[in-house]
Design an enzyme around this catalytic site. Structure first.
Site, PDB file in Angstrom:
ATOM      1  N   ASN A  14      -5.493  -3.372  -5.544  1.00 35.65           N
ATOM      2  CA  ASN A  14      -4.049  -3.447  -5.780  1.00 35.65           C
ATOM      3  C   ASN A  14      -3.728  -3.210  -7.246  1.00 35.65           C
ATOM      4  OD1 ASN A  14      -3.390  -4.055  -3.077  1.00 35.65           O
ATOM      5  ND2 ASN A  14      -3.987  -6.174  -3.397  1.00 35.65           N
ATOM      6  N   CYS A  15      -2.478  -2.837  -7.487  1.00 35.18           N
ATOM      7  CA  CYS A  15      -1.951  -2.601  -8.816  1.00 35.18           C
ATOM      8  C   CYS A  15      -2.278  -3.794  -9.701  1.00 35.18           C
ATOM      9  CB  CYS A  15      -0.444  -2.409  -8.715  1.00 35.18           C
ATOM     10  SG  CYS A  15       0.376  -2.095 -10.273  1.00 35.18           S
ATOM     11  N   PRO A  16      -2.733  -3.604 -10.899  1.00 33.62           N
ATOM     12  CA  PRO A  16      -2.874  -2.346 -11.643  1.00 33.62           C
ATOM     13  C   PRO A  16      -4.293  -1.785 -11.626  1.00 33.62           C
ATOM     14  CG  PRO A  16      -3.069  -4.128 -13.189  1.00 33.62           C
ATOM     15  CD  PRO A  16      -2.912  -4.754 -11.805  1.00 33.62           C
ATOM     16  N   ASP A  41      -2.918   1.650  -2.571  1.00 33.66           N
ATOM     17  CA  ASP A  41      -1.752   0.948  -3.111  1.00 33.66           C
ATOM     18  C   ASP A  41      -0.595   1.936  -3.272  1.00 33.66           C
ATOM     19  OD1 ASP A  41       0.096  -0.568  -4.443  1.00 33.66           O
ATOM     20  OD2 ASP A  41      -1.129  -0.929  -6.208  1.00 33.66           O
TER      21      ASP A  41
END
Length: 76
Positions: A14-16, A41
């Protein structure tokens, strides 16, 4: 078809994290070399577009294949 020098499978992150891992990988590449990143993502589309604008690396393409986002960048 663009010749890819390094490919990263970052699906499930997932981000980042996808962008951070891509930044680290780009540091290993020389000018003109190409990095392809596979991510799941949806936020990575926005992240990679912004990163390319800010960093000067060329975002060759961002495409979605099923639930995977594939980003291709050329090192500046």
């Amino acid at each position: 078809m663009v010749e890819v020098d390094l490919e990263l499978d970052l699906k499930g992150m997932n981000c980042p994290l996808p962008l951070l891992k891509a930044k680290q990988a780009l540091k290993q590449l020389r000018s003109g070399q190409v990095l392809r990143v596979q991510a799941t993502d949806p936020g990575s589309v926005r992240d990679f577009a912004s990163f390319a604008r800010i960093s000067g690396h060329e975002l060759i393409s961002s495409e979605q294949v099923s639930s995977v986002f594939i980003h291709t960048l050329r090192h500046k």
